[in-house]
Design a protein around this motif. Structure first.
Motif, PDB file in Angstrom:
ATOM      1  N   UNK A 158       0.880  -1.280   0.201  1.00 19.70           N
ATOM      2  CA  UNK A 158       0.109  -0.110   0.086  1.00 19.70           C
ATOM      3  C   UNK A 158       0.824   1.300  -0.023  1.00 19.70           C
ATOM      4  N   UNK A 159       1.761   1.205   0.812  1.00 20.21           N
ATOM      5  CA  UNK A 159       2.928   2.219   0.700  1.00 20.21           C
ATOM      6  C   UNK A 159       3.438   2.674  -0.575  1.00 20.21           C
ATOM      7  N   UNK A 160       3.772   1.576  -1.177  1.00 16.62           N
ATOM      8  CA  UNK A 160       4.388   1.729  -2.708  1.00 16.62           C
ATOM      9  C   UNK A 160       3.634   2.340  -3.392  1.00 16.62           C
ATOM     10  N   UNK A 161       2.305   1.886  -3.556  1.00 15.37           N
ATOM     11  CA  UNK A 161       1.278   2.678  -4.339  1.00 15.37           C
ATOM     12  C   UNK A 161       1.153   4.085  -4.109  1.00 15.37           C
ATOM     13  N   UNK A 162       0.799   4.317  -2.730  1.00 17.92           N
ATOM     14  CA  UNK A 162       0.726   5.699  -2.558  1.00 17.92           C
ATOM     15  C   UNK A 162       1.952   6.654  -2.936  1.00 17.92           C
ATOM     16  N   UNK A 163       2.945   6.038  -2.296  1.00 19.06           N
ATOM     17  CA  UNK A 163       4.341   6.877  -2.667  1.00 19.06           C
ATOM     18  C   UNK A 163       4.535   7.126  -4.318  1.00 19.06           C
ATOM     19  N   UNK A 164       3.857   6.168  -5.033  1.00 20.99           N
ATOM     20  CA  UNK A 164       3.764   6.231  -6.614  1.00 20.99           C
ATOM     21  C   UNK A 164       3.001   7.522  -6.851  1.00 20.99           C
ATOM     22  N   UNK A 172      10.707  10.079 -10.523  1.00 18.71           N
ATOM     23  CA  UNK A 172      11.033   8.815  -9.795  1.00 18.71           C
ATOM     24  C   UNK A 172       9.920   7.634 -10.080  1.00 18.71           C
ATOM     25  N   UNK A 173      10.276   6.668 -10.403  1.00 22.50           N
ATOM     26  CA  UNK A 173       9.048   5.798 -10.569  1.00 22.50           C
ATOM     27  C   UNK A 173       9.403   4.571  -9.248  1.00 22.50           C
ATOM     28  N   UNK A 174       8.109   4.098  -8.823  1.00 18.41           N
ATOM     29  CA  UNK A 174       8.010   3.119  -7.951  1.00 18.41           C
ATOM     30  C   UNK A 174       7.465   1.875  -8.536  1.00 18.41           C
ATOM     31  N   UNK A 175       8.091   0.677  -8.256  1.00 15.93           N
ATOM     32  CA  UNK A 175       7.635  -0.670  -8.606  1.00 15.93           C
ATOM     33  C   UNK A 175       7.424  -1.573  -7.157  1.00 15.93           C
ATOM     34  N   UNK A 176       6.342  -2.324  -7.344  1.00 16.83           N
ATOM     35  CA  UNK A 176       6.049  -3.179  -6.441  1.00 16.83           C
ATOM     36  C   UNK A 176       6.307  -4.486  -6.737  1.00 16.83           C
ATOM     37  N   UNK A 177       7.294  -5.399  -6.514  1.00 15.94           N
ATOM     38  CA  UNK A 177       7.389  -6.527  -6.832  1.00 15.94           C
ATOM     39  C   UNK A 177       6.883  -7.632  -6.164  1.00 15.94           C
TER      40      UNK A 177
END
Length: 241
Positions: A158-164, A172-177
């Motif tokens: 959830x943090x990854x998506x909100x940070x994105x 800066x891109x954000x990836x959730x693996x």
């Protein structure tokens, strides 16, 4: 172009394979870990590795790792949050050690948040940087034996998506693996269908090369499809995993 890549937990398991593959490409890889011997082994195998012995569960450990990165006076092109702990608990029986819960949450959830916050200035100056969070399918479909791990990975995803969302205009891109079970010390003996760390690392890097914001490995796409249409069955499948 050679890049600077920071990988937590970069001396064992999946982190070690990611380190090896990125070093093979000629990139400078900065890793941290708790086991000095494992760090020395990786550093001796790759000249382009900077290894920092640091316990991310401890404030001084996180601070030491960050200080070592800043001392290099570099830009950070890729930040991979790979370090994680998984403990088993039985809350019904009681006597659950709060210290162990705190340690698991610190490494799995708070540490990625803190490191990302501190390293954002170095990521911003890179141009086209990326932050990667190694999550888990258990973030969506938890298992009975590791409730804290599942909760921490759910929070991380959830943090990854909100940070994105927040970083959309920064470059800066954000990836959730979201990996399937990987053959590591954490998953030892838990199934013969697990991905090898080498195979998982290769697929992750291939996905990042394509600029993917979410990378699902192995059987995860099937599990997510099952969870979408028959959630009760998905929960049943992983409940006792």
């Amino acid at each position: 172009m050679n890049k600077t890549i920071v990988i937590t937990g970069g001396a064992i398991g999946l982190g070690r394979e990611l380190t090896r593959l990125y070093c093979k490409r000629g990139h400078h890889v900065v890793i941290c870990g708790r086991t000095r011997s494992a760090l020395e082994e990786v550093r001796s195998a790759h000249q382009n590795v900077t290894a920092v012995c640091a316990d991310l569960a401890a404030p001084e450990g996180r601070r030491h790792f960050l200080e070592e990165i800043h001392a290099l006076e570099i830009e950070v092109d890729l930040l991979i949050h790979n370090a994680a702990l998984q403990f088993t608990y039985d809350f019904v029986k009681g006597c659950v050690p709060v210290e162990r819960i705190e340690t698991e949450l610190l490494v799995n959830l708070l540490s990625p948040m803190e490191l990302t916050t501190d390293l954002l200035p170095l990521l911003k100056t890179s141009g086209g940087a990326r932050v990667v969070f190694i999550s888990s399918a258990l973030a969506r479909v938890p298992k009975r034996s590791a409730p804290v791990y599942c909760a921490s990975k759910a929070g991380l995803s959830v943090f990854a998506r909100a940070l994105r969302y927040q970083l959309e205009d920064t470059g800066i891109r954000v990836t959730d693996v979201v990996p399937d079970l990987i053959v590591t010390r954490m998953a030892r003996g838990r199934g013969d269908k697990a991905l090898s760390a080498f195979e998982a690392a290769g697929k992750i890097i291939a996905g990042l090369d394509k600029g993917k914001d979410e990378i699902r490995l192995g059987r995860v796409p099937i599990l997510y499809l099952l969870h979408r249409f028959v959630p009760g069955l998905a929960y049943k499948v992983l409940k006792a995993a």
